[in-house]
Design an enzyme around this catalytic site. Structure first.
Site, PDB file in Angstrom:
ATOM      1  CB  CYS A 146      -1.621   1.547 -14.822  1.00  0.00           C
ATOM      2  SG  CYS A 146      -2.266   0.008 -14.160  1.00  0.00           S
ATOM      3  CB  SER A 167      -6.020   1.656 -15.235  1.00  0.00           C
ATOM      4  OG  SER A 167      -6.571   1.149 -14.032  1.00  0.00           O
ATOM      5  CB  ILE A 208     -11.872   6.021  -5.053  1.00  0.00           C
ATOM      6  CG1 ILE A 208     -11.273   7.406  -5.363  1.00  0.00           C
ATOM      7  CG2 ILE A 208     -11.637   5.667  -3.581  1.00  0.00           C
ATOM      8  CD1 ILE A 208     -11.980   8.556  -4.659  1.00  0.00           C
TER       9      ILE A 208
END
EC number: 2.1.1.45
Length: 264
Positions: A146, A167, A208
């Site tokens: 990520c 990400s 989120i």
């Protein structure tokens, strides 16, 4: 930290609802940047308590080039358990890429050793980069990276770091990543006789998860508190010689911990 709260508000106000690999669903935006002056304190979130022990041990584990969760488990860190196989292996994840990137000629590149050498001998270089995103080995990773690329910058005796994170799980991951790369910057500054400068955090897909919305809103209601200080207690000469006991966190007064489910 106001930077983190501003990120949360930005995503809630401007994000789009999207599906995702885990099936949980997210509110997501693309492209966001935060800056942290490491002279103003250690950027450890205060709107919820973070487990610094896990952050330190994971970073030391990366720097060892380790890809088995045994070391983490022995030190009470469980954050990688969901992705490990029955033998504790994760494949060619961060530690392997940082310390033994497979080059095309059958050799490997120790990116961390090269980075330290270049900071010391060519501080004006624009190639002070470490990448964990190795397209040829993505299929050999339990979880593709990520936080996938970081670059260092030396100016006026200070060392700054910029991370690109493709990400970004804003509730669970991002606070952890901020602290981890701020710590890495401090460690490298220590062994190269520089002062810590800025940590710049650039996010790609900043999201989120839908099941984290109550927790994020709870944090937004909490007042920010003064940042703590992180002190390195020993005159360490090599990045690979750091141990957990070399770090002392001072004046950390966070709000209580908030639980959240990991989307695997």
């Amino acid at each position: 930290m106001k930077q983190y709260k501003e990120l949360c508000r930005h995503v809630l106000q401007h994000g789009d609802e999207k599906g995702d690999r885990t099936g949980t669903g997210t509110i997501s935006t693309f492209g966001y940047q935060m800056r942290f002056d490491l002279q103003e304190g250690f950027p450890l979130l205060t709107t919820k308590k973070l487990h610094l022990k896990s952050i330190i041990h994971e970073l030391l584990w990366f720097l060892k080039g380790d890809t088995n969760v045994k070391y983490l488990q022995e030190n009470g860190v469980r954050i990688w358990n969901e992705w490990a196989d029955e033998n504790g292996e994760l494949g060619r994840v961060y530690g392997a890429q940082w310390r033994s990137w497979a080059s095309g000629d059958g050799e490997t590149v120790d990116q961390i050793t090269k980075l330290i050498h270049d900071i010391e001998h060519n501080p004006n270089s624009r190639r002070l980069i470490v990448s964990a995103w190795n397209p040829g080995e993505i299929d050999q990773m339990a979880l593709p990276p990520c936080h996938c690329l970081f670059q260092f910058y030396v100016s006026n005796g200070k060392l700054s770091c910029q991370l690109y994170q493709r990400s970004a799980d804003i509730f669970l991951g991002v606070p952890f990543n901020i602290a981890s790369y701020a710590l890495l910057t401090m460690m490298i500054a220590k062994v190269t006789n520089l002062e810590p400068g800025e940590f710049v955090h650039t996010l790609g897909d900043a999201h989120i998860y839908q099941n984290h919305l109550p927790q994020v809103n709870m944090q937004l209601e909490r007042e920010e508190r003064a940042l703590p200080q992180l002190r390195i207690t020993r005159d360490v000469k090599s990045i690979f010689d750091f141990t957990f006991d070399d770090f002392v966190l001072e004046n950390y007064d966070p709000h209580p911990h908030i639980k959240g489910e990991v989307s695997v």
